[in-house]
Design a protein around this motif. Structure first.
Motif, PDB file in Angstrom:
ATOM      1  N   TRP A 145     -16.121  26.335  15.707  1.00 33.67           N
ATOM      2  CA  TRP A 145     -16.204  26.346  17.168  1.00 33.67           C
ATOM      3  C   TRP A 145     -15.922  24.924  17.615  1.00 33.67           C
ATOM      4  CZ3 TRP A 145     -16.697  30.550  20.334  1.00 33.67           C
ATOM      5  CH2 TRP A 145     -16.853  30.287  21.703  1.00 33.67           C
ATOM      6  N   ASP A 146     -14.666  24.629  17.840  1.00 34.43           N
ATOM      7  CA  ASP A 146     -14.267  23.258  18.110  1.00 34.43           C
ATOM      8  C   ASP A 146     -13.490  23.175  19.420  1.00 34.43           C
ATOM      9  OD1 ASP A 146     -13.300  20.719  18.160  1.00 34.43           O
ATOM     10  OD2 ASP A 146     -12.828  20.634  16.024  1.00 34.43           O
ATOM     11  N   PRO A 147     -14.196  22.900  20.538  1.00 42.36           N
ATOM     12  CA  PRO A 147     -13.517  22.860  21.839  1.00 42.36           C
ATOM     13  C   PRO A 147     -12.450  21.775  21.915  1.00 42.36           C
ATOM     14  CG  PRO A 147     -15.895  22.882  22.098  1.00 42.36           C
ATOM     15  CD  PRO A 147     -15.616  22.658  20.652  1.00 42.36           C
ATOM     16  N   VAL A 148     -12.615  20.695  21.119  1.00 37.63           N
ATOM     17  CA  VAL A 148     -11.646  19.602  21.203  1.00 37.63           C
ATOM     18  C   VAL A 148     -10.293  20.029  20.644  1.00 37.63           C
ATOM     19  CG1 VAL A 148     -11.148  17.247  20.497  1.00 37.63           C
ATOM     20  CG2 VAL A 148     -13.480  17.899  21.031  1.00 37.63           C
ATOM     21  N   ARG A 149     -10.334  20.709  19.481  1.00 35.58           N
ATOM     22  CA  ARG A 149      -9.082  21.161  18.876  1.00 35.58           C
ATOM     23  C   ARG A 149      -8.710  22.566  19.319  1.00 35.58           C
ATOM     24  NH1 ARG A 149     -11.795  18.135  15.597  1.00 35.58           N
ATOM     25  NH2 ARG A 149     -10.812  16.239  14.836  1.00 35.58           N
ATOM     26  N   TYR A 204     -23.879  25.575  16.335  1.00 32.31           N
ATOM     27  CA  TYR A 204     -23.022  26.600  15.744  1.00 32.31           C
ATOM     28  C   TYR A 204     -23.085  26.516  14.240  1.00 32.31           C
ATOM     29  CZ  TYR A 204     -20.973  27.693  20.241  1.00 32.31           C
ATOM     30  OH  TYR A 204     -20.800  28.102  21.528  1.00 32.31           O
ATOM     31  N   GLU A 255     -21.882  27.094  27.856  1.00 32.19           N
ATOM     32  CA  GLU A 255     -20.542  26.525  27.898  1.00 32.19           C
ATOM     33  C   GLU A 255     -19.659  26.998  29.038  1.00 32.19           C
ATOM     34  OE1 GLU A 255     -18.655  26.363  24.123  1.00 32.19           O
ATOM     35  OE2 GLU A 255     -20.524  25.858  23.126  1.00 32.19           O
ATOM     36  N   PHE A 256     -20.093  28.025  29.750  1.00 25.74           N
ATOM     37  CA  PHE A 256     -19.203  28.579  30.768  1.00 25.74           C
ATOM     38  C   PHE A 256     -18.811  27.554  31.832  1.00 25.74           C
ATOM     39  CE2 PHE A 256     -17.313  32.265  32.672  1.00 25.74           C
ATOM     40  CZ  PHE A 256     -17.149  33.081  31.575  1.00 25.74           C
ATOM     41  N   GLU A 279     -18.333  24.361  31.788  1.00 26.34           N
ATOM     42  CA  GLU A 279     -17.417  23.266  31.495  1.00 26.34           C
ATOM     43  C   GLU A 279     -16.188  23.731  30.729  1.00 26.34           C
ATOM     44  OE1 GLU A 279     -17.613  20.005  32.288  1.00 26.34           O
ATOM     45  OE2 GLU A 279     -19.494  20.126  33.353  1.00 26.34           O
ATOM     46  N   ALA A 280     -16.011  25.038  30.602  1.00 25.48           N
ATOM     47  CA  ALA A 280     -14.876  25.521  29.821  1.00 25.48           C
ATOM     48  C   ALA A 280     -13.611  25.479  30.677  1.00 25.48           C
ATOM     49  CB  ALA A 280     -15.144  26.927  29.326  1.00 25.48           C
ATOM     50  N   ALA A 281     -12.942  24.320  30.668  1.00 21.57           N
ATOM     51  CA  ALA A 281     -11.741  24.169  31.491  1.00 21.57           C
ATOM     52  C   ALA A 281     -10.504  24.656  30.739  1.00 21.57           C
ATOM     53  CB  ALA A 281     -11.571  22.710  31.893  1.00 21.57           C
ATOM     54  N   HIS A 325     -10.712  28.168  25.463  1.00 22.09           N
ATOM     55  CA  HIS A 325     -12.166  28.096  25.394  1.00 22.09           C
ATOM     56  C   HIS A 325     -12.766  29.210  26.254  1.00 22.09           C
ATOM     57  CE1 HIS A 325     -15.873  25.191  25.646  1.00 22.09           C
ATOM     58  NE2 HIS A 325     -16.152  26.329  25.054  1.00 22.09           N
ATOM     59  N   MET A 326     -12.249  29.318  27.474  1.00 21.74           N
ATOM     60  CA  MET A 326     -12.722  30.331  28.410  1.00 21.74           C
ATOM     61  C   MET A 326     -12.532  31.725  27.824  1.00 21.74           C
ATOM     62  SD  MET A 326     -14.135  30.883  31.109  1.00 21.74           S
ATOM     63  CE  MET A 326     -14.170  30.127  32.688  1.00 21.74           C
ATOM     64  N   GLY A 370     -15.995  20.703  34.512  1.00 18.31           N
ATOM     65  CA  GLY A 370     -14.950  21.700  34.289  1.00 18.31           C
ATOM     66  C   GLY A 370     -14.837  22.630  35.486  1.00 18.31           C
ATOM     67  N   LYS A 373     -11.691  23.241  38.207  1.00 16.14           N
ATOM     68  CA  LYS A 373     -11.161  24.565  38.516  1.00 16.14           C
ATOM     69  C   LYS A 373     -11.227  24.866  40.009  1.00 16.14           C
ATOM     70  CE  LYS A 373     -12.866  26.442  34.714  1.00 16.14           C
ATOM     71  NZ  LYS A 373     -13.809  27.322  34.061  1.00 16.14           N
ATOM     72  N   ALA A 399     -17.246  18.894  25.518  1.00 15.68           N
ATOM     73  CA  ALA A 399     -18.005  19.604  24.484  1.00 15.68           C
ATOM     74  C   ALA A 399     -17.232  19.397  23.196  1.00 15.68           C
ATOM     75  CB  ALA A 399     -18.095  21.084  24.808  1.00 15.68           C
ATOM     76  N   SER A 410     -17.255  19.843  18.618  1.00 12.29           N
ATOM     77  CA  SER A 410     -17.822  20.569  17.491  1.00 12.29           C
ATOM     78  C   SER A 410     -18.748  19.618  16.746  1.00 12.29           C
ATOM     79  CB  SER A 410     -16.688  21.034  16.593  1.00 12.29           C
ATOM     80  OG  SER A 410     -17.196  21.622  15.440  1.00 12.29           O
TER      81      SER A 410
END
Lengths: 330, 345
Positions: free
Chosen positions: A74-78, A264, A284-285, A287-289, A293-294, B63, B67, B188, B190
């Protein structure tokens, strides 16, 4: 005669009683249609939610595919997402909740239906049901401020005793923080008890007294009556009640988010921090830009929806099959 | 008949007056970052007292703020993570900083006073990478001779995406190549290690509950909850304490013109007194305003906030932007125009 027909305008004379009837018919039709509309609205909302979940998760479902459900990165960066860790956490916490909640609820229900003095029956039953009225965020706060520090104190003792057992020893290990999968399961068990206990009590009460009286007459103990007469008779209902509790445990968000540790990872050590589907969504909802991720979060939502949907449908089906059976026998 | 006419006329006057009032009592809306929320709320309150114009700010997260401004449901968005030039150009956005704050590592250990513990960036990164697992690790004890350190380290971090996290991990990535390659930078990430608390308050709670833990929070939360903060070694090799002065020192050296949209990240700044985990919070607005009067109101608000409102920033432990930066920001505002290309402010 002719004078009368002439003085009264023809339409009024002819339609007065009929007009009233058609007015009623119209009212009935409007009433019928509007209630039907409200009922259909619920179904339409349900279908709409499923559809929008599918649309939202399309990106993940098409790009990551079934791999999403078996990987735990679970890696939001990659922008790499796998849903196994929250799925695992959801199932483990729900399992702990049921392992603790079911026996306790069973005890509550036996006491309330078989052994409780009539004076206490009502207040005790109401108290159990009131547990369900406590908002889940209160459970979360209580878990974090009161339960977690207490657990943190006793965890080293548990780890050094139960933690050395063969096979299940691993379960009782992990950092003594008071926060983790075990604490989340414990809080959930308190939250599911009112649901399971009140359903169990209600279905136990459907057992015909004549069956129980006969068993008692043959010299059976209360336990034997419960185990050999009441429980077999109400099996489907009891399982339905447990499923109802499971449904709640799977979807619970705030209380779990407070105490699960939100990490995680997939671990057999119950004192390790984990994550559940509902709490990762809550976290996480905002900040999930990133669209991936969303979409991954919405896919988790879809997964949770199906889990709860299946569990709750099974529970309804079992409860209704019990009432059918009851109807046939009496 | 006359009486009726009169009363009708009065009614009409009252109605018109009412409409005039509702027209002037405009309100502006913004949404986004949670990090500067206490300050924006204070500004909104004081601004309403001063001018009668209400500003509604929803702290839904950076985020969410991005949006919302992209879909034009708000007059301005707020983000702790600056958007880069491409992202700004794509949606036709103008970006400027509104305030500066600091992120502070905090601990909970028996026998260690606030500010007594000293760490360097690489050591902090190794703790968060899970490479340093105990407080009596040589890397830590070497920095803290004479301080009694023992026991395992419990890492606490945010579970939700956050600008506070962005500032923190951006610093770790700057000082640790391993962090940069393994984890990276984002609101965010990992996390290789630790438990996640929801929000600054969640992290603060966990740190207070767990002995031997280390976490990071926005400075105001550390101060409010009286958490034991840590001294950090900055780029110039000096150990500094987190406070308004060291945050301001980090901001003072910033070259705002170096990045498009003034999107300078203030972590690991040079300067003997600079606090290494300092960050600005940004405002996003559309360059072409569909409703120029709303855009004008927003800029009026920030004009007031960056001049008269600065004292509230200090009160709430944020750092006021220096006057030179404010004039740079105002130059940036010229880019915000109505449909004919005329600057709204």
């Amino acid at each position: 005669m002719t004078g009368i027909t002439e003085t009264l305008p023809a339409p009024t004379a002819g339609t007065k009683p009929r007009g009233l009837a058609s007015k009623f018919a119209l009212q009935d039709a409007v009433f019928h249609r509007s209630t039907q509309f409200f009922a259909v609205l619920v179904l339409a909302t349900l279908a709409g939610i499923i559809a929008s979940l599918f649309v939202g998760s399309w990106l993940t479902l098409t790009q990551t595919g079934p791999k999403f459900f078996v990987t735990d990165v679970w890696d939001p960066v990659r922008s790499l997402f796998g849903g196994l860790a929250p799925l695992w956490g959801t199932l483990i916490t729900a399992t702990i909740a049921l392992l603790i909640g079911v026996p306790v609820s069973f005890g509550i229900a036996i006491f309330l239906t078989e052994m409780c003095p009539p004076v206490l029956k009502r207040p005790l039953g109401t108290a159990v049901e009131l547990l369900a009225a406590i908002p889940s965020i209160i459970y979360g706060m209580w878990g974090l401020f009161i339960l977690a520090p207490i657990l943190a104190e006793y965890q080293p003792a548990i780890s050094s005793s139960l933690g050395n057992l063969p096979l299940i020893g691993t379960l009782f290990q992990g950092p003594p923080m008071g926060i983790g999968v075990f604490t989340a399961g414990l809080i959930l068990s308190v939250m599911v008890i009112p649901f399971i206990a009140s359903v169990m009590r209600d279905v136990f009460e459907t057992t015909p007294p004549i069956l129980k009286e006969s068993a008692y007459g043959l010299g059976a103990t209360t336990w034997e009556v419960m185990w050999n007469v009441v429980l077999p008779y109400t099996k489907a209902g009891v399982v339905g009640g447990i499923m109802l509790g499971l449904g709640r445990a799977l979807g619970e968000t705030m209380a779990v988010t407070f105490v699960i540790g939100n990490a995680y990872n997939i671990s057999l050590k119950l004192f390790d921090p984990g994550n559940s589907i509902a709490s990762s969504l809550a976290n996480e909802f905002n900040e999930a830009a990133d669209p991936n991720h969303m979409s991954a979060l919405i896919t988790l939502g879809l997964l949770l929806f199906f889990l709860s949907f299946v569990v709750l449908s099974l529970s309804r089906w079992m409860l209704s099959s019990l009432s059918k059976k009851e109807g046939r026998r009496t | 008949m006359n009486a009726v006419k009169n009363s009708l006329a009065t009614l009409a006057t009252v109605l018109m007056a009412g409409m005039a009032v509702s027209a002037s009592a405009q309100s502006i809306t913004g949404a986004g970052a949670t990090f500067p929320f206490p300050l924006y709320a204070k500004w909104a309150d004081e601004y309403k007292k001063a001018t009668g114009v209400a500003m509604n700010y929803q702290s839904i997260g950076s985020g969410g703020g991005i949006k919302q401004i992209q879909s034009k449901t708000v007059d301005f968005g707020a983000s702790d993570m600056p958007l880069n030039a491409e992202a700004l150009a794509k949606d036709g956005l103008v970006q400027f900083p509104a305030t500066i704050g600091g992120v502070v590592p905090v601990t909970n250990m028996d026998g260690v006073q606030p500010g007594q513990l000293k760490l360097t960036g690489p050591v902090l990164a190794d703790i968060y990478l899970g490479k340093i697992k105990t407080w009596n690790d040589k890397a830590i004890t070497d920095l803290n001779p004479g301080v009694k350190l023992e026991g395992p380290i419990t890492v606490v971090r945010r579970s939700d995406g956050s600008g506070t996290t962005f500032i923190f991990v951006d610093y770790l990535a700057k000082v640790s190549p391993e962090w940069k390659s393994k984890v990276g930078v984002g609101t965010a990430v990992s996390w290789p290690e630790g438990v996640g608390g929801k929000g600054n308050e969640g992290v603060a709670q966990y740190v207070q509950r767990i002995k031997g833990s280390i976490g990071y929070v926005e400075f105001a939360y550390a101060k409010k909850n009286k958490l034991d903060y840590i001294q950090m070694r900055n780029k110039d090799g000096q150990f500094v304490k987190p406070d308004d002065e060291t945050f301001a020192a980090a901001a003072a050296g910033a070259d705002w013109k170096s990045v498009a949209g003034m999107g300078v990240i203030l972590t690991d700044q040079a300067g003997a007194k600079s606090w290494p985990m300092t960050g600005a919070s940004f405002i996003l607005m559309h360059a072409k305003q569909d409703k120029p009067q709303n855009g004008q109101q927003v800029l009026k608000f920030f004009d007031w906030a960056l001049k008269s409102g600065q004292k509230f920033a200090t009160e709430l432990d944020y750092v006021p932007l220096p006057p030179a930066t404010v004039s740079l920001i105002q130059a940036e505002w010229k880019k915000i125009t109505d449909s004919s290309g005329k600057a709204v402010f």
